[in-house]
Write a protein that holds these residues in place. Sequence first.
Motif, PDB file in Angstrom:
ATOM      1  N   PHE A 110     -34.830  45.728  -6.136  1.00 47.91           N
ATOM      2  CA  PHE A 110     -34.201  46.980  -6.538  1.00 47.91           C
ATOM      3  C   PHE A 110     -33.199  46.711  -7.652  1.00 47.91           C
ATOM      4  O   PHE A 110     -32.800  45.573  -7.906  1.00 47.91           O
ATOM      5  N   SER A 111     -32.815  47.782  -8.314  1.00 49.93           N
ATOM      6  CA  SER A 111     -31.842  47.695  -9.403  1.00 49.93           C
ATOM      7  C   SER A 111     -31.101  49.010  -9.465  1.00 49.93           C
ATOM      8  O   SER A 111     -31.655  50.071  -9.157  1.00 49.93           O
ATOM      9  N   LEU A 112     -29.835  48.957  -9.848  1.00 52.55           N
ATOM     10  CA  LEU A 112     -29.062  50.185  -9.999  1.00 52.55           C
ATOM     11  C   LEU A 112     -28.220  50.109 -11.260  1.00 52.55           C
ATOM     12  O   LEU A 112     -27.915  49.034 -11.771  1.00 52.55           O
ATOM     13  N   SER A 113     -27.879  51.277 -11.762  1.00 52.86           N
ATOM     14  CA  SER A 113     -27.052  51.370 -12.957  1.00 52.86           C
ATOM     15  C   SER A 113     -26.241  52.652 -12.870  1.00 52.86           C
ATOM     16  O   SER A 113     -26.727  53.670 -12.374  1.00 52.86           O
ATOM     17  N   HIS A 114     -24.996  52.577 -13.336  1.00 52.50           N
ATOM     18  CA  HIS A 114     -24.182  53.798 -13.349  1.00 52.50           C
ATOM     19  C   HIS A 114     -23.353  53.868 -14.624  1.00 52.50           C
ATOM     20  O   HIS A 114     -22.912  52.861 -15.165  1.00 52.50           O
ATOM     21  N   ALA A 115     -23.223  55.083 -15.112  1.00 53.33           N
ATOM     22  CA  ALA A 115     -22.395  55.382 -16.273  1.00 53.33           C
ATOM     23  C   ALA A 115     -21.684  56.690 -15.966  1.00 53.33           C
ATOM     24  O   ALA A 115     -22.022  57.381 -15.003  1.00 53.33           O
ATOM     25  N   ARG A 116     -20.689  57.018 -16.749  1.00 51.84           N
ATOM     26  CA  ARG A 116     -19.990  58.273 -16.502  1.00 51.84           C
ATOM     27  C   ARG A 116     -20.961  59.449 -16.563  1.00 51.84           C
ATOM     28  O   ARG A 116     -21.593  59.688 -17.576  1.00 51.84           O
ATOM     29  N   ALA A 122     -28.710  55.701 -11.893  1.00 54.06           N
ATOM     30  CA  ALA A 122     -30.135  55.446 -11.710  1.00 54.06           C
ATOM     31  C   ALA A 122     -30.299  54.320 -10.695  1.00 54.06           C
ATOM     32  O   ALA A 122     -29.552  53.334 -10.732  1.00 54.06           O
ATOM     33  N   VAL A 123     -31.265  54.484  -9.792  1.00 51.17           N
ATOM     34  CA  VAL A 123     -31.610  53.454  -8.813  1.00 51.17           C
ATOM     35  C   VAL A 123     -33.127  53.336  -8.807  1.00 51.17           C
ATOM     36  O   VAL A 123     -33.835  54.351  -8.737  1.00 51.17           O
ATOM     37  N   ALA A 124     -33.640  52.113  -8.890  1.00 49.14           N
ATOM     38  CA  ALA A 124     -35.085  51.875  -8.865  1.00 49.14           C
ATOM     39  C   ALA A 124     -35.405  50.829  -7.811  1.00 49.14           C
ATOM     40  O   ALA A 124     -34.603  49.925  -7.550  1.00 49.14           O
TER      41      ALA A 124
END
Length: 228
Positions: free
Chosen positions: A114-120, A124-126
């Motif tokens: 899995f991978s996640l990313s966050h910005a203001r 996104a989570v995959a």
Amino acid sequence: MRCLHDAGFTRPIEQLKSEEIVLWLAKVTPPGHVAVGEPDTLGIEHATQVLAAEETERLARFLHIEDRMSYLAAHAGARLLLGSLVDQPASALRFESSAHGKPILVGGPANLDFSLSHARGAVAVAAACMPVGVDIEPLREIVDMDSISEIALAAEERKVLWSAPAALRSRLFLRYWTLKEAVLKAAGLGFTIPPNTVVIDPGPSPAVLSLPDALGPTEEWRLIAPAI
């Protein structure tokens, strides 16, 4: 690719199929800006309850509410999605880090990644039964493009960047950057691999053109991104 309306907090998630990627992409709004009872909404109280102690401590260190909410949504969303996939309570999941800092689910299927990313304003989570990476960035003007592009882009990519209309260069740079970071996240090697050694075609159907040997053959990689 299966795009989710939520990360498993309002309905169960069907099990992953072979070579399938599930993606949860969500808008993050400040407290008080979401109508009560709005469907497919992860509430702050629910999200906070599934975090581990160390995640809660890190959450409290963010100075700005926008960053705090995006971190909360991404980490709670990842827990809820993975918990639904492995049929465990989200709050009970445990993670460890690889040698290069990639989070790994403890006790999950060996091939589940899995991978996640966050910005203001967005997260996104995959997840997939194969290496997967995701990255998200807010659209913005890139200052000091010259020096940043030297670090991030290969010579042929810089040529493409500078041949683009000036008004589109920041958007194009961010497309390069998110695609490269997703590749490095999937590889689990992070920035031990210089991003300017990963060569990308950022067109409507993006593709990997060249990679250092540590990342394997280019034909083993697939990039997915919306058209610019």
